[in-house]
Design an enzyme around this catalytic site. Structure first.
Site, PDB file in Angstrom:
ATOM      1  N   LYS A  70       7.642   9.266  58.555  1.00  0.00           N
ATOM      2  CA  LYS A  70       7.797  10.093  59.755  1.00  0.00           C
ATOM      3  C   LYS A  70       7.188   9.455  61.009  1.00  0.00           C
ATOM      4  CE  LYS A  70       8.282  14.607  57.564  1.00  0.00           C
ATOM      5  NZ  LYS A  70       7.901  16.021  57.580  1.00  0.00           N
ATOM      6  N   ASP A 106       9.828  20.323  62.338  1.00  0.00           N
ATOM      7  CA  ASP A 106       8.916  20.988  61.383  1.00  0.00           C
ATOM      8  C   ASP A 106       8.126  22.113  62.056  1.00  0.00           C
ATOM      9  OD1 ASP A 106       9.464  19.550  59.045  1.00  0.00           O
ATOM     10  OD2 ASP A 106       8.110  17.932  59.603  1.00  0.00           O
TER      11      ASP A 106
HETATM   12  N1  LIG Z   1       7.413  24.486  54.000  1.00  0.00           N
HETATM   13  C1  LIG Z   1       7.671  23.305  54.500  1.00  0.00           C
HETATM   14  O1  LIG Z   1       8.729  23.082  55.096  1.00  0.00           O
HETATM   15  C2  LIG Z   1       6.634  22.216  54.410  1.00  0.00           C
HETATM   16  C3  LIG Z   1       6.748  21.082  55.230  1.00  0.00           C
HETATM   17  C4  LIG Z   1       5.773  20.089  55.123  1.00  0.00           C
HETATM   18  C5  LIG Z   1       4.746  20.223  54.202  1.00  0.00           C
HETATM   19  N2  LIG Z   1       4.691  21.338  53.418  1.00  0.00           N
HETATM   20  C6  LIG Z   1       3.580  21.497  52.443  1.00  0.00           C
HETATM   21  O2  LIG Z   1       2.348  21.368  53.146  1.00  0.00           O
HETATM   22  C7  LIG Z   1       1.367  20.796  52.301  1.00  0.00           C
HETATM   23  C8  LIG Z   1       0.683  19.632  53.023  1.00  0.00           C
HETATM   24  O3  LIG Z   1       1.629  18.629  53.365  1.00  0.00           O
HETATM   25  P1  LIG Z   1       1.228  17.445  54.382  1.00  0.00           P
HETATM   26  O4  LIG Z   1       2.437  16.615  54.543  1.00  0.00           O
HETATM   27  O5  LIG Z   1       0.549  17.988  55.593  1.00  0.00           O
HETATM   28  O6  LIG Z   1       0.148  16.639  53.495  1.00  0.00           O
HETATM   29  P2  LIG Z   1      -1.019  15.672  53.991  1.00  0.00           P
HETATM   30  O7  LIG Z   1      -0.702  15.069  55.305  1.00  0.00           O
HETATM   31  O8  LIG Z   1      -1.316  14.791  52.836  1.00  0.00           O
HETATM   32  O9  LIG Z   1      -2.291  16.672  54.205  1.00  0.00           O
HETATM   33  C9  LIG Z   1      -2.898  17.293  53.105  1.00  0.00           C
HETATM   34  C10 LIG Z   1      -3.963  18.276  53.571  1.00  0.00           C
HETATM   35  O10 LIG Z   1      -4.438  18.977  52.426  1.00  0.00           O
HETATM   36  C11 LIG Z   1      -5.878  18.857  52.347  1.00  0.00           C
HETATM   37  N3  LIG Z   1      -6.278  18.872  50.950  1.00  0.00           N
HETATM   38  C12 LIG Z   1      -5.725  18.168  49.916  1.00  0.00           C
HETATM   39  N4  LIG Z   1      -6.371  18.453  48.764  1.00  0.00           N
HETATM   40  C13 LIG Z   1      -7.353  19.346  49.073  1.00  0.00           C
HETATM   41  C14 LIG Z   1      -8.357  20.015  48.319  1.00  0.00           C
HETATM   42  N5  LIG Z   1      -8.482  19.833  46.995  1.00  0.00           N
HETATM   43  N6  LIG Z   1      -9.191  20.873  48.951  1.00  0.00           N
HETATM   44  C15 LIG Z   1      -9.067  21.083  50.279  1.00  0.00           C
HETATM   45  N7  LIG Z   1      -8.146  20.475  51.057  1.00  0.00           N
HETATM   46  C16 LIG Z   1      -7.296  19.608  50.471  1.00  0.00           C
HETATM   47  C17 LIG Z   1      -6.165  17.551  53.048  1.00  0.00           C
HETATM   48  O11 LIG Z   1      -7.526  17.541  53.451  1.00  0.00           O
HETATM   49  P3  LIG Z   1      -8.316  16.143  53.751  1.00  0.00           P
HETATM   50  O12 LIG Z   1      -7.963  15.751  55.157  1.00  0.00           O
HETATM   51  O13 LIG Z   1      -9.735  16.489  53.572  1.00  0.00           O
HETATM   52  O14 LIG Z   1      -7.811  15.145  52.722  1.00  0.00           O
HETATM   53  C18 LIG Z   1      -5.184  17.607  54.218  1.00  0.00           C
HETATM   54  O15 LIG Z   1      -5.670  18.439  55.246  1.00  0.00           O
HETATM   55  C19 LIG Z   1       2.090  20.396  51.016  1.00  0.00           C
HETATM   56  O16 LIG Z   1       1.850  21.395  50.060  1.00  0.00           O
HETATM   57  C20 LIG Z   1       3.557  20.396  51.395  1.00  0.00           C
HETATM   58  O17 LIG Z   1       4.420  20.724  50.331  1.00  0.00           O
HETATM   59  C21 LIG Z   1       5.597  22.333  53.510  1.00  0.00           C
END
Ligand SMILES: NC(=O)c1ccc[n+]([C@@H]2O[C@H](COP(=O)([O-])OP(=O)(O)OC[C@H]3O[C@@H](n4cnc5c(N)ncnc54)[C@H](OP(=O)(O)O)[C@@H]3O)[C@@H](O)[C@H]2O)c1
Length: 279
Positions: A70, A106
């Site tokens: 992205k 998004d």
């Molecule tokens: N509905 C939709 O259209 C849509 C679109 C995009 C994403 N999503 C969902 O959104 C979620 C995140 O996606 P992303 O792309 O933003 O991922 P990302 O960039 O990898 O970010 C992950 C986030 O989760 C936190 N995290 C991970 N494990 C954790 C834990 N055990 N305890 C506390 N915090 C934790 C991370 O914190 P740290 O910074 O401390 O590592 C970070 O803030 C996913 O579940 C994805 O499926 C949904």
């Protein structure tokens, strides 16, 4: 039926095989009797530039862009719209006359989904997470004039970086805190953008317990698998309104579809197809 005139759109990512977008878009093309097809393309990082050039050369109409491309895709585009520029990430590309323009749908999709439940203007929002989904939501929420934003993240430094970026670009000052510092008594909207509670870790305890919530708040989890995360169960148990991640996924996809074709497909067509795939 694919004909000599069929137009091609698709999605690039690595991996791409889990994407839920192909069935949604193809269902909409079928419903609208449009001679178009949506195809997944597995593109490794080292091939990103040649993939974009190839798409241009083959006159592909548009692409969705997913993890991990992205941000990396931006240098290969001719133009990037305001939301994508602010967020620093592109999830949609439209090719017209050999020009490639990037968009980010998004944040738009997420806020549109929320606004079906409650207007976000003048609301106090707590956003958990500081990754890609959080960035898209945070910028769009500020553009939609929320009154206060608190970004709570496991790694507080990342929350501070996102808050600093929003401050420098939009002159709006979010608060950045660690997850354990959250205080929600005056919060209108709580949003989870962390991956906590996502399949296959759906049994992980929610980051916020019912004791910290109140019934007047809206609780949105952007996770769509499972449909009801532990966070949403906690919220429901005190009578708070809840929203899962399916509508965000549907609305970001619909907006991409509109950008490519000029046509906005019915929500129900996307929704039916998504639910079938998720089941
Ligand atoms: N509905 C939709 O259209 C849509 C679109 C995009 C994403 N999503 C969902 O959104 C979620 C995140 O996606 P992303 O792309 O933003 O991922 P990302 O960039 O990898 O970010 C992950 C986030 O989760 C936190 N995290 C991970 N494990 C954790 C834990 N055990 N305890 C506390 N915090 C934790 C991370 O914190 P740290 O910074 O401390 O590592 C970070 O803030 C996913 O579940 C994805 O499926 C949904």
């Amino acid at each position: 039926m694919i004909t000599g005139k069929t137009q091609v759109v698709g999605i690039i990512g690595d991996p791409v095989e889990h994407s839920l977008s192909p069935p949604m878009h193809n269902a909409a093309f079928k419903h609208l009797k449009m001679d178009c097809v949506y195809v997944p393309f597995h593109v490794r990082e080292e091939n990103l530039g040649s993939a974009i050039e190839g798409a241009r050369s083959m006159e592909i109409k548009g692409l969705n862009v997913t993890i991990p491309h992205k941000t990396g895709v931006i240098p290969y585009l001719d133009e990037v719209d305001q939301a994508a520029q602010l967020i620093g990430a592109v999830n949609t590309i439209k090719f017209t006359e050999n020009r490639a323009k990037g968009y980010n749908t998004d944040g738009l999709g997420a806020v549109k989904a929320l606004e079906e439940i409650t207007p976000v203007k003048d609301k106090k929002v707590v956003l958990m997470g500081a990754g890609g989904a959080a960035r898209a939501l945070a910028f769009q929420l500020v553009l939609n004039r929320i009154s206060e934003l608190t970004i709570a993240n496991r790694t507080p430094q990342k929350a501070e970086e996102l808050a600093g970026d929003i401050h420098s670009k939009l002159k709006f000052s979010p608060e950045a805190i660690g997850l354990e510092e959250m205080e929600l008594s005056s919060t209108d909207i709580l949003i989870n953008t962390t991956s906590v509670g996502m399949y296959p870790h759906q049994d992980h305890p929610a980051l916020v317990r019912r004791e910290q919530m109140h019934p007047e708040m809206v609780v949105n989890d952007v996770i769509y698998n499972p449909l009801k995360t532990n966070l949403l169960k906690e919220a429901e148990s005190i009578g708070a309104e809840t929203l899962n991640g399916t509508k965000m996924l549907i609305y970001q996809g619909r907006e991409s579809f509109r950008i490519w074709t000029g046509v906005t497909p019915p929500v129900e067509v996307f929704e039916r197809s998504l639910m079938r795939t998720l089941r």
